[in-house]
Scaffold this active site. Structure first.
Site, PDB file in Angstrom:
ATOM      1  N   LYS A 146       0.826  -1.221   0.000  1.00  0.00           N
ATOM      2  CA  LYS A 146       0.000   0.000   0.000  1.00  0.00           C
ATOM      3  C   LYS A 146       0.854   1.262   0.000  1.00  0.00           C
ATOM      4  O   LYS A 146       0.409   2.304  -0.482  1.00  0.00           O
ATOM      5  CB  LYS A 146      -0.973  -0.016   1.186  1.00  0.00           C
ATOM      6  CG  LYS A 146      -2.022  -1.105   1.045  1.00  0.00           C
ATOM      7  CD  LYS A 146      -3.297  -0.826   1.820  1.00  0.00           C
ATOM      8  CE  LYS A 146      -4.342  -1.883   1.478  1.00  0.00           C
ATOM      9  NZ  LYS A 146      -5.581  -1.752   2.248  1.00  0.00           N
TER      10      LYS A 146
ATOM     11  N   LYS B 201      -4.539 -10.561  -4.812  1.00  0.00           N
ATOM     12  CA  LYS B 201      -5.796 -10.874  -4.111  1.00  0.00           C
ATOM     13  C   LYS B 201      -6.931  -9.954  -4.566  1.00  0.00           C
ATOM     14  O   LYS B 201      -6.695  -8.796  -4.928  1.00  0.00           O
ATOM     15  CB  LYS B 201      -5.606 -10.829  -2.599  1.00  0.00           C
ATOM     16  CG  LYS B 201      -5.707  -9.468  -1.985  1.00  0.00           C
ATOM     17  CD  LYS B 201      -5.962  -9.540  -0.468  1.00  0.00           C
ATOM     18  CE  LYS B 201      -6.157  -8.123   0.036  1.00  0.00           C
ATOM     19  NZ  LYS B 201      -6.882  -7.956   1.250  1.00  0.00           N
TER      20      LYS B 201
ATOM     21  N   LYS C 244     -11.488  -4.877  -2.544  1.00  0.00           N
ATOM     22  CA  LYS C 244     -12.636  -4.000  -2.790  1.00  0.00           C
ATOM     23  C   LYS C 244     -12.219  -2.621  -3.235  1.00  0.00           C
ATOM     24  O   LYS C 244     -13.019  -1.875  -3.775  1.00  0.00           O
ATOM     25  CB  LYS C 244     -13.542  -3.942  -1.559  1.00  0.00           C
ATOM     26  CG  LYS C 244     -12.903  -3.438  -0.279  1.00  0.00           C
ATOM     27  CD  LYS C 244     -13.976  -3.296   0.796  1.00  0.00           C
ATOM     28  CE  LYS C 244     -13.612  -3.955   2.111  1.00  0.00           C
ATOM     29  NZ  LYS C 244     -12.432  -3.394   2.777  1.00  0.00           N
TER      30      LYS C 244
HETATM   31  P1  ATP Z   1      -8.895  -3.061   0.831  1.00  0.00           P
HETATM   32  O1  ATP Z   1      -9.012  -3.350  -0.617  1.00  0.00           O
HETATM   33  O2  ATP Z   1      -9.533  -1.766   1.216  1.00  0.00           O
HETATM   34  O3  ATP Z   1      -7.553  -3.260   1.393  1.00  0.00           O
HETATM   35  P2  ATP Z   1      -9.871  -5.685   1.428  1.00  0.00           P
HETATM   36  O4  ATP Z   1     -10.820  -6.066   0.355  1.00  0.00           O
HETATM   37  O5  ATP Z   1      -8.526  -6.261   1.410  1.00  0.00           O
HETATM   38  O6  ATP Z   1      -9.806  -4.112   1.552  1.00  0.00           O
HETATM   39  P3  ATP Z   1     -10.297  -5.766   4.275  1.00  0.00           P
HETATM   40  O7  ATP Z   1     -11.310  -4.847   4.863  1.00  0.00           O
HETATM   41  O8  ATP Z   1      -8.888  -5.345   4.374  1.00  0.00           O
HETATM   42  O9  ATP Z   1     -10.625  -6.043   2.756  1.00  0.00           O
HETATM   43  O10 ATP Z   1     -10.468  -7.219   4.865  1.00  0.00           O
HETATM   44  C1  ATP Z   1     -11.607  -7.747   5.503  1.00  0.00           C
HETATM   45  C2  ATP Z   1     -11.482  -9.239   5.661  1.00  0.00           C
HETATM   46  O11 ATP Z   1     -11.600  -9.894   4.391  1.00  0.00           O
HETATM   47  C3  ATP Z   1     -10.141  -9.702   6.225  1.00  0.00           C
HETATM   48  O12 ATP Z   1     -10.342 -10.758   7.129  1.00  0.00           O
HETATM   49  C4  ATP Z   1      -9.379 -10.182   5.024  1.00  0.00           C
HETATM   50  O13 ATP Z   1      -8.443 -11.167   5.351  1.00  0.00           O
HETATM   51  C5  ATP Z   1     -10.494 -10.755   4.180  1.00  0.00           C
HETATM   52  N1  ATP Z   1     -10.162 -10.708   2.761  1.00  0.00           N
HETATM   53  C6  ATP Z   1      -9.949  -9.586   2.040  1.00  0.00           C
HETATM   54  N2  ATP Z   1      -9.702  -9.888   0.760  1.00  0.00           N
HETATM   55  C7  ATP Z   1      -9.752 -11.246   0.671  1.00  0.00           C
HETATM   56  C8  ATP Z   1      -9.583 -12.171  -0.396  1.00  0.00           C
HETATM   57  N3  ATP Z   1      -9.320 -11.757  -1.613  1.00  0.00           N
HETATM   58  N4  ATP Z   1      -9.707 -13.489  -0.138  1.00  0.00           N
HETATM   59  C9  ATP Z   1      -9.994 -13.911   1.106  1.00  0.00           C
HETATM   60  N5  ATP Z   1     -10.168 -13.095   2.145  1.00  0.00           N
HETATM   61  C10 ATP Z   1     -10.047 -11.780   1.959  1.00  0.00           C
END
Ligand code: ATP
Ligand code: LTN
Length: 332
Positions: free
Chosen positions: A114, A196, A199
């Site tokens: 990031k 990964k 969002k």
């Molecule tokens: P951002 O894109 O804003 O970093 P994010 O989509 O990675 O957000 P978070 O809010 O950081 O989401 O994570 C919320 C939960 O979802 C955490 O437990 C994280 O491990 C899980 N998570 C996020 N992305 C994935 C993914 N691609 N596969 C499985 N678990 C995920």
């Protein structure tokens, strides 16, 4: 609270939740709340470690809460609250900061990823993100932290900080353990299947949001990156796109990877992608209906926020009061 083990997790209101969030984390939360004392937090303080527009953040905080309720988090069973409404998180973060090392934070892969997006002026908050997360977890004497596998390193840091603090000042914190969802679920981007699914991805075709409509979902799966072969076979290394779609299908339908390979043997990718899209759309349709209903009831959402922030604060304060004493702060 009853004498059960404690589960704690959080999610950032940094966008609309994806099927990665759902299969990797939230699906598991819904199951866990029956057997544990659980707390689930919308972590808006973590969200501002990346630039946010204030009005959007506020709106997404409501939306996140409504979506978690729609997914089945039950405020009678779990404490579902908003992080910034419980000031104990910020205070414990400061104290933990004074016991965390620059070196260990520099090694965090999420920070390295990031930080690239912040160019020359990398924010201190982004660097400190894992310490705030440790404070979240440690305030509630958490036993288990259900997260996606991308958060493993952060939970490890929370453990290290707990042990270090306990050794320096005497036992205050429970040392937490991370637990992972189905198949250690790590759902990858549909466009770059070695990254990964996220969002906050700028490429909207890379992720499926829980609020995408069924047509959009099928279209995004149609466009998903695969490979130049035609065989539906699980091989993360050499066939990351297809393997990711198989995993998503497994999460949505409950079928095993072997059964999926069998089902599509000799059928080619077109058919396969369509089926995955339909299975995902079917899984999230009921959630979307409930979400719309809840989001329209702002009064109810605010009542949940208020009541649960109070409940969380009561527990958090018990830990923080001990910590303040241990480090030598005066209380009169
Ligand atoms: P951002 O894109 O804003 O970093 P994010 O989509 O990675 O957000 P978070 O809010 O950081 O989401 O994570 C919320 C939960 O979802 C955490 O437990 C994280 O491990 C899980 N998570 C996020 N992305 C994935 C993914 N691609 N596969 C499985 N678990 C995920
Ligand atoms: N960093 C986490 C969100 C998060 C969290 C937590 C998860 C913030 N605080 C405490 C578990 C426990 C993420 O998923 N990106």
């Amino acid at each position: 609270m009853e004498d059960k083990k404690i589960v704690y997790s959080g999610i950032q209101p940094s966008g609309t939740f994806t099927i990665g969030n759902y299969f990797g984390a939230m699906k598991n939360w819904v199951k866990l709340q029956d057997d544990y004392n659980s707390l689930f937090c919308v972590v808006d303080m973590h969200a501002i470690t990346m630039p946010q527009v204030a009005a959007d953040l506020r709106r997404r905080t409501y939306e996140s809460l409504a979506l978690l309720l729609a997914l089945g988090i039950d405020p009678q069973k779990s404490i579902l609250y908003v992080q910034s409404m419980v000031p104990e998180h910020a205070e414990l973060t400061w104290i933990l900061n004074c016991n965390a090392y620059m070196g260990e934070l520099s090694r965090m892969t999420q920070f390295k990823d990031k930080a690239q997006k912040q160019g020359e002026n990398i924010r201190v908050g982004l660097f400190d993100y894992p310490v705030l997360m440790a404070a979240d977890i440690l305030l509630y004497q958490t036993d288990y932290v259900p997260v996606g596998s991308d958060q493993r390193q952060h939970v490890e840091l929370a453990r290290d900080l707990a042990v270090r603090f306990n050794q320096a000042y005497g036992d205050v914190f429970k040392v937490p353990e991370a637990i992972f969802g189905e198949s250690g679920a790590r759902i990858m981007s549909l466009q770059e299947p070695t990254k990964k699914m996220s969002k906050s991805d700028e490429n909207l075709n890379g992720f499926i949001s829980l609020l995408d409509d069924p047509k959009q979902i099928v279209k995004k799966f149609k466009r998903a990156v695969t490979d130049s072969e035609t065989e539906v076979r699980y091989d993360r290394e050499n066939k990351p796109g297809v393997s990711n779609l198989m995993e998503i299908y497994a999460c949505a339908s409950g079928a095993s990877l072997e059964a999926i390979a069998e089902e599509f043997s000799g059928k080619g990718y077109g058919d396969f992608k369509l089926k995955v899209g339909e299975a995902v759309a079917d899984t999230i349709r009921p959630v979307q209906e409930e979400y719309k209903r809840l989001l329209a009831d702002k009064g109810y959402l605010e009542q949940v926020m208020r009541n649960n922030a109070e409940a969380a604060s009561r527990i958090a304060w018990r830990t923080l009061a001990k910590v303040r004493k241990k480090v030598g702060f005066v209380t009169v």
